[in-house]
Each structure stands twice: as structure tokens, then as C-alpha cells.
Design a protein around this motif. Structure first.
Motif, PDB file in Angstrom:
ATOM      1  N   THR A   1      35.780  36.641  36.436  1.00 28.38           N
ATOM      2  CA  THR A   1      34.589  36.420  35.611  1.00 28.38           C
ATOM      3  C   THR A   1      33.648  37.625  35.580  1.00 28.38           C
ATOM      4  OG1 THR A   1      34.739  34.056  36.104  1.00 28.38           O
ATOM      5  CG2 THR A   1      32.640  34.864  35.241  1.00 28.38           C
TER       6      THR A   1
ATOM      7  N   ARG B   1      28.256  38.751  47.123  1.00 31.22           N
ATOM      8  CA  ARG B   1      29.604  38.559  47.663  1.00 31.22           C
ATOM      9  C   ARG B   1      29.723  39.165  49.056  1.00 31.22           C
ATOM     10  NH1 ARG B   1      32.601  36.587  43.493  1.00 31.22           N
ATOM     11  NH2 ARG B   1      31.569  36.809  41.481  1.00 31.22           N
TER      12      ARG B   1
ATOM     13  N   ARG C   1      45.966  19.620  40.305  1.00 29.51           N
ATOM     14  CA  ARG C   1      46.999  19.681  39.269  1.00 29.51           C
ATOM     15  C   ARG C   1      47.725  18.354  39.163  1.00 29.51           C
ATOM     16  NH1 ARG C   1      50.582  24.736  40.601  1.00 29.51           N
ATOM     17  NH2 ARG C   1      51.591  24.145  38.647  1.00 29.51           N
TER      18      ARG C   1
ATOM     19  N   ASN D   1      47.552  28.052  41.447  1.00 24.86           N
ATOM     20  CA  ASN D   1      46.676  27.781  40.304  1.00 24.86           C
ATOM     21  C   ASN D   1      47.449  27.262  39.091  1.00 24.86           C
ATOM     22  OD1 ASN D   1      44.205  30.424  40.841  1.00 24.86           O
ATOM     23  ND2 ASN D   1      44.288  28.352  41.603  1.00 24.86           N
TER      24      ASN D   1
ATOM     25  N   SER E   1      34.168  44.244  41.652  1.00 25.71           N
ATOM     26  CA  SER E   1      33.122  43.214  41.690  1.00 25.71           C
ATOM     27  C   SER E   1      33.126  42.452  43.018  1.00 25.71           C
ATOM     28  CB  SER E   1      33.268  42.261  40.504  1.00 25.71           C
ATOM     29  OG  SER E   1      34.584  41.763  40.390  1.00 25.71           O
ATOM     30  N   ARG E   2      33.843  42.959  43.997  1.00 21.94           N
ATOM     31  CA  ARG E   2      33.923  42.360  45.332  1.00 21.94           C
ATOM     32  C   ARG E   2      34.416  40.914  45.267  1.00 21.94           C
ATOM     33  NH1 ARG E   2      31.453  44.605  49.618  1.00 21.94           N
ATOM     34  NH2 ARG E   2      30.608  42.651  50.425  1.00 21.94           N
ATOM     35  N   ASP E   3      35.302  40.654  44.355  1.00 23.24           N
ATOM     36  CA  ASP E   3      35.874  39.312  44.203  1.00 23.24           C
ATOM     37  C   ASP E   3      37.241  39.330  44.875  1.00 23.24           C
ATOM     38  OD1 ASP E   3      36.898  36.884  43.460  1.00 23.24           O
ATOM     39  OD2 ASP E   3      36.221  37.017  41.375  1.00 23.24           O
ATOM     40  N   TRP E   4      37.307  38.768  46.073  1.00 19.26           N
ATOM     41  CA  TRP E   4      38.531  38.846  46.873  1.00 19.26           C
ATOM     42  C   TRP E   4      39.429  37.639  46.668  1.00 19.26           C
ATOM     43  CZ3 TRP E   4      36.774  43.390  47.750  1.00 19.26           C
ATOM     44  CH2 TRP E   4      35.515  43.640  48.302  1.00 19.26           C
ATOM     45  N   ARG E   5      39.092  36.744  45.757  1.00 22.18           N
ATOM     46  CA  ARG E   5      39.897  35.527  45.599  1.00 22.18           C
ATOM     47  C   ARG E   5      41.318  35.896  45.150  1.00 22.18           C
ATOM     48  NH1 ARG E   5      39.586  31.479  48.051  1.00 22.18           N
ATOM     49  NH2 ARG E   5      40.262  30.123  46.360  1.00 22.18           N
ATOM     50  N   PRO E   6      42.322  35.244  45.743  1.00 18.44           N
ATOM     51  CA  PRO E   6      43.705  35.700  45.563  1.00 18.44           C
ATOM     52  C   PRO E   6      44.269  35.561  44.152  1.00 18.44           C
ATOM     53  CG  PRO E   6      43.609  33.699  46.895  1.00 18.44           C
ATOM     54  CD  PRO E   6      42.213  34.175  46.761  1.00 18.44           C
TER      55      PRO E   6
ATOM     56  N   GLU F   1      42.013  23.259  43.636  1.00 14.73           N
ATOM     57  CA  GLU F   1      41.946  24.416  42.735  1.00 14.73           C
ATOM     58  C   GLU F   1      40.624  24.422  41.986  1.00 14.73           C
ATOM     59  OE1 GLU F   1      44.461  25.942  43.602  1.00 14.73           O
ATOM     60  OE2 GLU F   1      45.709  24.276  44.247  1.00 14.73           O
TER      61      GLU F   1
ATOM     62  N   LEU G   1      27.810  41.036  42.258  1.00 16.35           N
ATOM     63  CA  LEU G   1      28.461  41.799  43.322  1.00 16.35           C
ATOM     64  C   LEU G   1      27.685  41.680  44.636  1.00 16.35           C
ATOM     65  CD1 LEU G   1      29.533  45.453  42.553  1.00 16.35           C
ATOM     66  CD2 LEU G   1      28.492  44.875  44.718  1.00 16.35           C
TER      67      LEU G   1
ATOM     68  N   TYR H   1      39.664  21.146  40.367  1.00 14.46           N
ATOM     69  CA  TYR H   1      40.682  20.229  39.857  1.00 14.46           C
ATOM     70  C   TYR H   1      41.863  20.095  40.808  1.00 14.46           C
ATOM     71  CZ  TYR H   1      43.191  24.482  38.422  1.00 14.46           C
ATOM     72  OH  TYR H   1      43.828  25.701  38.412  1.00 14.46           O
TER      73      TYR H   1
ATOM     74  N   GLU I   1      37.927  32.686  55.857  1.00 10.02           N
ATOM     75  CA  GLU I   1      37.671  33.468  54.653  1.00 10.02           C
ATOM     76  C   GLU I   1      36.186  33.431  54.308  1.00 10.02           C
ATOM     77  OE1 GLU I   1      39.628  31.979  51.205  1.00 10.02           O
ATOM     78  OE2 GLU I   1      39.110  33.721  49.972  1.00 10.02           O
TER      79      GLU I   1
END
Lengths: 179, 160
Positions: free
Chosen positions: B63, A73, A171, B54, B37-42, A102, A70, A169, A84
Motif C-alpha cells: 500500500t 513501522r 479463505r 494469501n 517503506s519498511r513494510d516487512w510483511r511476507p 489473512e 514509514l 478474512y 514479529e
């Protein structure tokens, strides 16, 4: 999974084992994230809910060990930042380097050192350990890589080491959609 | 102050099975875990990104949140004196809203290190129906005696 092994480009080979992107968290460890994680996992461990238990067992309140990542981040947005803000920059560097739109994480290893406590300020750096040759999985074609992160507190004490295996990867064309 | 009775090392035997934990996963489970967990991934909060970019079925558990679920599962069993030293997990398949995730675990090792710290090795499996989504190897310290406390260990006395 197929393996079409090739050598790693020289510029990337030179980065293996090199500490990159040293960062110190912009805010100290605080209990709010502990409560969020406890709520997200319905975790009733009194070590994190009861100050008296925390005092007796660990000498005071600590953060859940698994909240370690945490603190690496970034804020999603902050004044002056462009684009971003992402954690684990080496992972995104590799995606860009190999033009792989991806990515997923496949493995995570965590080793916990001294407890992290509210008020601590955590620093970390990223180390690229390996990059595979081209691979094809059910998700698509790309490469695996392993990135280690070492976390220290403001006193330089090692509070944890983390290792991620990522798979970047593209796709398969027949599936479409990847941009 | 009420520290629950701890699990002691001599009460653990290789082959012991941990009680199963079953959790219904909702979109909130996924989003709350990601944001905690401060995970901002969409892919952890944006259905269209997850499915169209994805190529997976839905938003999915991130994770660090899986790590936190594994920790919760272990310390439910050990009590608050249990101190996780090392955790390694492999995510073979994703956890989606609508899934019922089931944690199960088996003790694979019971040892005492040179510093006198009692360690229990546990293999945890996270399944959804017939799918094994993640496998996790955990090394957790538990008290060797009623007056032992793994959390008091520092430096050379803590070798996870």
C-alpha cells in the motif's frame, strides 16, 4: 459481496474512537529512506535530489509526503523484542480477535500537513473508527475495519493523518491453504 | 539552482488528461518498494506465503508503495512546486511481477480556497491490461501565479 450484518461485540465497540498504542519513532527521519523510495518509484523530482531546489522551494530538504507511514513501522527485529514486530497493531489485534488468519488493505487515505524533515522525530497513535459485520468477498469471509493514524513531529505539529481500511478474512475451505 | 518551470493553476482545465505512465513490474519493483517503506510483511517478498497463505497469484505491490507511485505520477506532471495535500485510493486488484502497470489521470476540479491556495483535483487510474487495479483521488496544490509557492503555506494557509 454478501452482508450478514451483526452487532459489534461490546469490548470492541468500547474501543471505537479510542487512541491506542501511542508510539514515538525510535530513530529520526533521515534521507536514506527518501532515496530508497525515490529509487523504488523511479522518481526524479529535484525537490528531493537537489539541495538547492529544496532550499528555495521548501526551505530545506523534506521527506516525500507519502513516506509518512514509514515512521510508524518498527524494526523487524531489535534487542529484547519477542516475535514479529508489526506496524498497525490494531489491525493485528482485530485479526486475532475474530480469528481471521489473512488480511489485505483495500483503501488508504492520506492528508498531509507540515512537511516532514530529516531530523524530525515522528510520533503516532492508532484509532479504530469502525468494524463491519461479517462479509464475504472473492478472497474469503471476514470483516472490514477502518483505522486512523495521526502523525505529529517533535514539536507537536500535525504532519499528517492516514486512514486504512483493512479486510481480515478466512479463505473458503474449498480453496484450502489458510492456516 | 534549477527549479523547473512550474505548472500554474491557470494552465489547468477540468477535463485535462495527464500523460500516461507505463511501468514494467518486476519482483525487484515489489520488494524494493516494500523495503523502502519498511513494510516487512511476507506477502510483499515471499512468493510461497503470498500464493499459499494469501491465495493470490504472486507477491504484490504494498500500500505505501502504491501511494509513492501515485505521488511520483502527480509530481511528474506538476513539477516540484506541486504539493500533494490529500490522496485517497482504493485497491481493487493487486499488482504482480510481470504486470505492466499504467497510470492515467484526468483533472476533475480546479479551485482556489479562501486562503488563496490553488487546488487541482485529479482522478488517477492504475490499470494492468483490462484490469483496473486502483483508483485514486488526489488533491494537489499548484502555484496560482509565478511568485506563489504552495510549499510556503503553513497553519491556516494550508487546508488540504
Amino acid at each position: 459481496m454478501s452482508d450478514e450484518s451483526t452487532e459489534l461485540p461490546e469490548d470492541l465497540a468500547a474501543l471505537i474512537g479510542v487512541s491506542q498504542y501511542p508510539v514515538t519513532a525510535t530513530f529520526p527521519v533521515e534521507r536514506g529512506y527518501t532515496y530508497n523510495t525515490l529509487a523504488a518509484t523511479q522518481n526524479g523530482n529535484p525537490l528531493y535530489w537537489d539541495d538547492a531546489v529544496a532550499e528555495q522551494v521548501t526551505g530545506g530538504m523534506t521527506a516525500l509526503p507519502t513516506t509518512l507511514s514509514l515512521w510508524m513501522r518498527p524494526h523487524y527485529w531489535e534487542p529484547g523484542a519477542e516475535g514479529e514486530q508489526v506496524a498497525l497493531q490494531v489491525h493485528f489485534d482485530l485479526k486475532a480477535r475474530f480469528d481471521l488468519p489473512e488480511a489485505v488493505m483495500t483503501d488508504n487515505t492520506l492528508i498531509f500537513g507540515d512537511p516532514v524533515r530529516p531530523g524530525d522525530v515522528i510520533s503516532h497513535a492508532q484509532v479504530l473508527r469502525s468494524v463491519s459485520g461479517p462479509k464475504t468477498t472473492k478472497l474469503g469471509s471476514g470483516r472490514f475495519w477502518v483505522i486512523d493514524i495521526e502523525y505529529k513531529n517533535q514539536d507537536g505539529d500535525l504532519v499528517g493523518v492516514e486512514s486504512y481500511t483493512g479486510f481480515g478474512y478466512r479463505r473458503a475451505a474449498a480453496e484450502g491453504g489458510a492456516a | 539552482m534549477n527549479v523547473p518551470t512550474p505548472l500554474l493553476l491557470d494552465a489547468v482545465t477540468v477535463g485535462d488528461r495527464l500523460p500516461e505512465l507505463s511501468v514494467e513490474v518486476t519482483p525487484t519493483t515489489v520488494v524494493l518498494g516494500a523495503l523502502a517503506s519498511r513494510d516487512w510483511r511476507p506477502m510483499h517478498h515471499d512468493y510461497k506465503f503470498a500464493t499459499e497463505r494469501n491465495g493470490v497469484a504472486d507477491i504484490f505491490l504494498n500500500t505505501p508503495n502504491q501511494a509513492a507511485w501515485f505521488e511520483r505520477y502527480l509530481t511528474d506532471w506538476t513539477g516540484p512546486l506541486g504539493r500533494v495535500g490529500r490522496m485517497k485510493f482504493r485497491m481493487k486488484d493487486s499488482i504482480f511481477p510481470g504486470d505492466t502497470m499504467v497510470f492515467s489521470g484526468e483533472v476533475t476540479e480546479v479551485t482556489t480556497d479562501d486562503a488563496g491556495c490553488g487546488w487541482v483535483g485529479v482522478e488517477v487510474t492504475l490499470t494492468v491490461g483490462e484490469r483496473t487495479c486502483s483508483s485514486c483521488s488526489v488533491r494537489v496544490a499548484v502555484p496560482s501565479s509565478a511568485d506563489d509557492n504552495p510549499w510556503a503555506r503553513r497553519g491556516d494557509r494550508w487546508v488540504p
